[in-house]
Design a protein around this motif. Structure first.
Motif, PDB file in Angstrom:
ATOM      1  N   SER A  26       0.814  -1.218   0.000  1.00  0.00           N
ATOM      2  CA  SER A  26       0.000   0.000   0.000  1.00  0.00           C
ATOM      3  C   SER A  26       0.840   1.258   0.000  1.00  0.00           C
ATOM      4  CB  SER A  26      -0.927   0.004   1.219  1.00  0.00           C
ATOM      5  OG  SER A  26      -0.175   0.032   2.417  1.00  0.00           O
ATOM      6  N   ALA A  27       2.138   1.133   0.375  1.00  0.00           N
ATOM      7  CA  ALA A  27       3.025   2.302   0.373  1.00  0.00           C
ATOM      8  C   ALA A  27       3.562   2.598  -1.015  1.00  0.00           C
ATOM      9  CB  ALA A  27       4.184   2.085   1.337  1.00  0.00           C
ATOM     10  N   LEU A  28       3.359   1.656  -1.956  1.00  0.00           N
ATOM     11  CA  LEU A  28       3.854   1.867  -3.300  1.00  0.00           C
ATOM     12  C   LEU A  28       2.988   2.902  -4.000  1.00  0.00           C
ATOM     13  CD1 LEU A  28       4.518  -1.844  -4.272  1.00  0.00           C
ATOM     14  CD2 LEU A  28       6.147  -0.179  -3.380  1.00  0.00           C
ATOM     15  N   ALA A  29       3.638   3.804  -4.771  1.00  0.00           N
ATOM     16  CA  ALA A  29       2.915   4.899  -5.416  1.00  0.00           C
ATOM     17  C   ALA A  29       2.624   4.568  -6.872  1.00  0.00           C
ATOM     18  CB  ALA A  29       3.748   6.176  -5.330  1.00  0.00           C
ATOM     19  N   ASP A  30       1.662   5.296  -7.474  1.00  0.00           N
ATOM     20  CA  ASP A  30       1.404   5.162  -8.894  1.00  0.00           C
ATOM     21  C   ASP A  30       2.548   5.809  -9.673  1.00  0.00           C
ATOM     22  OD1 ASP A  30      -1.026   3.895  -8.492  1.00  0.00           O
ATOM     23  OD2 ASP A  30      -2.115   5.794  -8.360  1.00  0.00           O
ATOM     24  N   PRO A  31       2.789   5.351 -10.923  1.00  0.00           N
ATOM     25  CA  PRO A  31       3.844   5.961 -11.734  1.00  0.00           C
ATOM     26  C   PRO A  31       3.599   7.449 -11.979  1.00  0.00           C
ATOM     27  CG  PRO A  31       3.183   3.852 -12.646  1.00  0.00           C
ATOM     28  CD  PRO A  31       2.191   4.182 -11.575  1.00  0.00           C
ATOM     29  N   ALA A  32       4.673   8.185 -12.273  1.00  0.00           N
ATOM     30  CA  ALA A  32       4.610   9.633 -12.496  1.00  0.00           C
ATOM     31  C   ALA A  32       3.679   9.969 -13.658  1.00  0.00           C
ATOM     32  CB  ALA A  32       6.001  10.176 -12.758  1.00  0.00           C
ATOM     33  N   GLN A  33       3.050  11.139 -13.569  1.00  0.00           N
ATOM     34  CA  GLN A  33       2.110  11.602 -14.580  1.00  0.00           C
ATOM     35  C   GLN A  33       2.549  12.951 -15.150  1.00  0.00           C
ATOM     36  OE1 GLN A  33      -0.716   9.900 -15.722  1.00  0.00           O
ATOM     37  NE2 GLN A  33       0.165   8.207 -14.539  1.00  0.00           N
ATOM     38  N   HIS A  34       2.057  13.232 -16.363  1.00  0.00           N
ATOM     39  CA  HIS A  34       2.360  14.479 -17.048  1.00  0.00           C
ATOM     40  C   HIS A  34       1.867  15.663 -16.219  1.00  0.00           C
ATOM     41  CE1 HIS A  34       2.272  16.727 -21.176  1.00  0.00           C
ATOM     42  NE2 HIS A  34       3.236  17.131 -20.386  1.00  0.00           N
ATOM     43  N   GLY A  35       2.702  16.686 -16.087  1.00  0.00           N
ATOM     44  CA  GLY A  35       2.318  17.869 -15.335  1.00  0.00           C
ATOM     45  C   GLY A  35       3.159  19.057 -15.737  1.00  0.00           C
ATOM     46  N   THR A  36       3.064  20.114 -14.973  1.00  0.00           N
ATOM     47  CA  THR A  36       3.803  21.344 -15.248  1.00  0.00           C
ATOM     48  C   THR A  36       5.199  21.264 -14.652  1.00  0.00           C
ATOM     49  OG1 THR A  36       1.750  22.622 -15.232  1.00  0.00           O
ATOM     50  CG2 THR A  36       3.814  23.843 -14.950  1.00  0.00           C
ATOM     51  N   SER A  37       6.198  21.543 -15.462  1.00  0.00           N
ATOM     52  CA  SER A  37       7.579  21.513 -14.986  1.00  0.00           C
ATOM     53  C   SER A  37       7.825  22.605 -13.964  1.00  0.00           C
ATOM     54  CB  SER A  37       8.547  21.696 -16.160  1.00  0.00           C
ATOM     55  OG  SER A  37       9.874  21.907 -15.689  1.00  0.00           O
ATOM     56  N   PRO A  38       8.579  22.326 -12.894  1.00  0.00           N
ATOM     57  CA  PRO A  38       8.931  23.383 -11.939  1.00  0.00           C
ATOM     58  C   PRO A  38       9.791  24.468 -12.572  1.00  0.00           C
ATOM     59  CG  PRO A  38      10.211  21.397 -11.533  1.00  0.00           C
ATOM     60  CD  PRO A  38       9.158  21.022 -12.535  1.00  0.00           C
ATOM     61  N   TYR A  39      10.338  24.197 -13.756  1.00  0.00           N
ATOM     62  CA  TYR A  39      11.168  25.190 -14.447  1.00  0.00           C
ATOM     63  C   TYR A  39      10.375  26.006 -15.459  1.00  0.00           C
ATOM     64  CZ  TYR A  39      15.158  22.844 -12.354  1.00  0.00           C
ATOM     65  OH  TYR A  39      16.060  22.323 -11.457  1.00  0.00           O
ATOM     66  N   GLY A  40       9.098  25.686 -15.635  1.00  0.00           N
ATOM     67  CA  GLY A  40       8.279  26.426 -16.582  1.00  0.00           C
ATOM     68  C   GLY A  40       8.403  25.864 -17.990  1.00  0.00           C
ATOM     69  N   PRO A  41       7.742  26.503 -18.941  1.00  0.00           N
ATOM     70  CA  PRO A  41       7.719  26.003 -20.314  1.00  0.00           C
ATOM     71  C   PRO A  41       9.056  26.205 -21.022  1.00  0.00           C
ATOM     72  CG  PRO A  41       6.646  28.138 -20.197  1.00  0.00           C
ATOM     73  CD  PRO A  41       6.943  27.738 -18.774  1.00  0.00           C
ATOM     74  N   LEU A  42       9.227  25.455 -22.116  1.00  0.00           N
ATOM     75  CA  LEU A  42      10.419  25.615 -22.938  1.00  0.00           C
ATOM     76  C   LEU A  42      10.285  26.867 -23.795  1.00  0.00           C
ATOM     77  CD1 LEU A  42      11.027  21.956 -24.186  1.00  0.00           C
ATOM     78  CD2 LEU A  42      11.866  23.074 -22.109  1.00  0.00           C
ATOM     79  N   GLY A  43      11.398  27.586 -23.948  1.00  0.00           N
ATOM     80  CA  GLY A  43      11.417  28.769 -24.796  1.00  0.00           C
ATOM     81  C   GLY A  43      11.747  28.413 -26.232  1.00  0.00           C
ATOM     82  N   GLN A  44      11.968  29.427 -27.038  1.00  0.00           N
ATOM     83  CA  GLN A  44      12.385  29.235 -28.417  1.00  0.00           C
ATOM     84  C   GLN A  44      13.798  28.654 -28.465  1.00  0.00           C
ATOM     85  OE1 GLN A  44      10.381  29.838 -31.209  1.00  0.00           O
ATOM     86  NE2 GLN A  44       8.829  30.041 -29.585  1.00  0.00           N
ATOM     87  N   GLY A  49      20.223  25.357 -31.239  1.00  0.00           N
ATOM     88  CA  GLY A  49      19.063  24.536 -31.551  1.00  0.00           C
ATOM     89  C   GLY A  49      18.419  23.879 -30.352  1.00  0.00           C
ATOM     90  N   ILE A  50      18.705  24.389 -29.145  1.00  0.00           N
ATOM     91  CA  ILE A  50      18.177  23.796 -27.920  1.00  0.00           C
ATOM     92  C   ILE A  50      17.119  24.711 -27.314  1.00  0.00           C
ATOM     93  CG2 ILE A  50      18.737  22.985 -25.598  1.00  0.00           C
ATOM     94  CD1 ILE A  50      21.492  22.266 -26.566  1.00  0.00           C
ATOM     95  N   GLN A  51      15.958  24.145 -27.019  1.00  0.00           N
ATOM     96  CA  GLN A  51      14.902  24.853 -26.294  1.00  0.00           C
ATOM     97  C   GLN A  51      15.082  24.600 -24.807  1.00  0.00           C
ATOM     98  OE1 GLN A  51      11.692  23.263 -29.335  1.00  0.00           O
ATOM     99  NE2 GLN A  51      10.757  24.759 -27.953  1.00  0.00           N
ATOM    100  N   LEU A  52      15.112  25.688 -24.040  1.00  0.00           N
ATOM    101  CA  LEU A  52      15.372  25.633 -22.611  1.00  0.00           C
ATOM    102  C   LEU A  52      14.352  26.483 -21.854  1.00  0.00           C
ATOM    103  CD1 LEU A  52      19.222  26.157 -22.848  1.00  0.00           C
ATOM    104  CD2 LEU A  52      18.148  24.124 -21.868  1.00  0.00           C
ATOM    105  N   PRO A  53      14.186  26.233 -20.563  1.00  0.00           N
ATOM    106  CA  PRO A  53      13.345  27.128 -19.764  1.00  0.00           C
ATOM    107  C   PRO A  53      14.025  28.489 -19.598  1.00  0.00           C
ATOM    108  CG  PRO A  53      13.701  25.000 -18.661  1.00  0.00           C
ATOM    109  CD  PRO A  53      14.675  25.088 -19.779  1.00  0.00           C
ATOM    110  N   SER A  54      13.267  29.452 -19.169  1.00  0.00           N
ATOM    111  CA  SER A  54      13.797  30.788 -18.922  1.00  0.00           C
ATOM    112  C   SER A  54      14.922  30.734 -17.889  1.00  0.00           C
ATOM    113  CB  SER A  54      12.682  31.702 -18.426  1.00  0.00           C
ATOM    114  OG  SER A  54      13.172  32.979 -18.111  1.00  0.00           O
ATOM    115  N   GLY A  55      16.011  31.474 -18.160  1.00  0.00           N
ATOM    116  CA  GLY A  55      17.127  31.553 -17.234  1.00  0.00           C
ATOM    117  C   GLY A  55      18.255  30.593 -17.523  1.00  0.00           C
TER     118      GLY A  55
END
Length: 387
Positions: A26-44, A49-55
């Motif tokens: 019962s202590a076992l968790a469900d696998p990870a799910q799609h969500g919002t990155s703590p780093y925010g969205p990818l930029g241009q 040729g690499i898309q990175l978060p802001s900063g």
């Protein structure tokens, strides 16, 4: 409580052995799910040729067949698994070469400010060196991904002639390795469709010339308890190591491997999964499975190399997919951290953080050309989470 938070609380609050084998299903968790990155969205995409978060910013530190800047040393083809080692007030990035013949591994030395101050060979004359692992005593294990391949122990500072073959660790299609200083063992993955998850128990910790090779034995379920069983003949001939133990659990194409906080995480590319082995409790479970992500398309496919940050975040590189490195957070959220554009014929390899945790190194094994001669090794710098 999320799975890695549970492990962290157990270790901090009660000591590493307090839970023994008492963790219930019962202590076992469900696998990870799609969500919002703590780093925010990818930029241009940036100039590389690499898309990175802001900063965050990127730079190219090496290209296959070209001299590493200021060193006169030509970088190897098909850069693969890698690791970073402290070196005085700077650091060294080590990278394997996944080619046959040739293989081996090279290293780039960086000064305290991140400037390149040298590059050199640390392993020669091997085959298909895919992944490996950094050891606590500051050596690099470079693993041959060939039938009855070997593990070689290398000095990141070189020379290549100082590398030593570690036959006691078994002969099989090696992929990655990771040290567990608590139990004083080395875990290993095997890149075949019916591969095993191994541990090597050295006779003397810090010395890999002799010891016992074992495999994880368990049922066919995706979670449960496990035991370790000794492989009678680590040489793997005439019977392959993975076929010597009845009840050995099968994993579909073992790839990257990371150990931290009494836990080993490893990927299996054949089924796009990230497995979590809880060493303190003697249980295993899925940390990620692309077939169980909902709603929408899974953010992480082609799972391959993996590393971890001090925050507890896992960084998983894709072999194909969208050419991304994705993050899996301690709260079981999976999301893209970066994406490489224009290199669909390649794969991302060798992610590794500096000791300070503010720079991430990795390679595109075949770059824009889709050939082993087109490899590119990058550095990403920015405000990585530390807690």
């Amino acid at each position: 409580m999320k799975r890695r938070h549970f492990l962290r609380a157990a270790v901090v609050g009660a000591g590493v052995t307090a839970f023994g084998n008492t963790l219930s299903p019962s202590a076992l968790a469900d696998p990870a799910q799609h969500g919002t990155s703590p780093y925010g969205p990818l930029g241009q995409a940036d100039g590389n040729g690499i898309q990175l978060p802001s900063g965050f910013t990127s730079r190219v530190v090496a290209r296959s067949g070209q001299q590493v800047a200021g060193t006169g040393y030509p970088w190897h083809r098909a850069p693969d698994g890698g690791a970073v080692f402290a070196d005085g007030d700077g650091w060294i990035y080590v990278s394997n070469s996944e080619i046959t013949p040739g293989g081996g591994a090279s290293a780039i030395r960086f000064g305290s400010g991140g400037d390149i101050v040298g590059a050199h060979r640390i392993l020669d004359g091997t085959r298909q060196n895919c992944a490996g692992g950094a050891m606590p005593w500051q050596t690099w294990l470079s693993c041959e991904e060939t039938d009855r391949g070997y593990v070689f122990e290398c000095d990141p500072r070189g020379p290549a002639s100082s590398a030593v073959r570690r036959a006691a660790m078994g002969r099989f299609k090696h992929e990655a390795a990771a040290a567990d200083p608590v139990r004083k063992v080395i875990y290993q993955t095997e890149d075949v469709s019916d591969g095993c998850f191994y541990r090597f128990v050295p006779d003397t910790w810090g010395e890999l010339s002799s010891g016992t090779l074992q495999v994880l034995t368990a049922g066919s379920a995706t979670s449960g308890s496990f035991t370790w069983t000794t492989v009678a003949d680590p040489d793997g001939y005439p019977t392959a190591t993975r076929k010597q133990v009845s009840g050995a659990k099968r994993f579909n194409g073992g790839e990257g491997l990371h150990y931290a906080n009494d836990t080993a995480w490893f990927t299996t590319k054949g089924d796009n999964r990230v497995w979590q082995v809880n060493l303190a409790s003697g249980t295993y479970e899925l940390a990620y499975d692309d077939s169980l992500v909902s709603p929408g398309n899974p953010p992480l496919t082609g799972v391959d190399n993996v590393t971890g940050a001090s925050s507890g975040d896992l960084f998983v590189a894709e072999d194909g997919g969208n050419m991304e490195i994705c993050i899996i957070t301690p709260d079981d959220v999976v999301a893209p951290f970066l994406r490489i554009n224009g290199q669909s014929g390649s794969e991302i390899t060798g992610p590794a953080f500096t000791p300070a945790g503010d720079r991430l190194y990795f390679s595109s094994q075949r770059g824009t050309s889709g050939s082993s001669s087109g490899g590119i090794t990058y550095e990403v710098r920015g405000p990585f989470r530390t807690a």
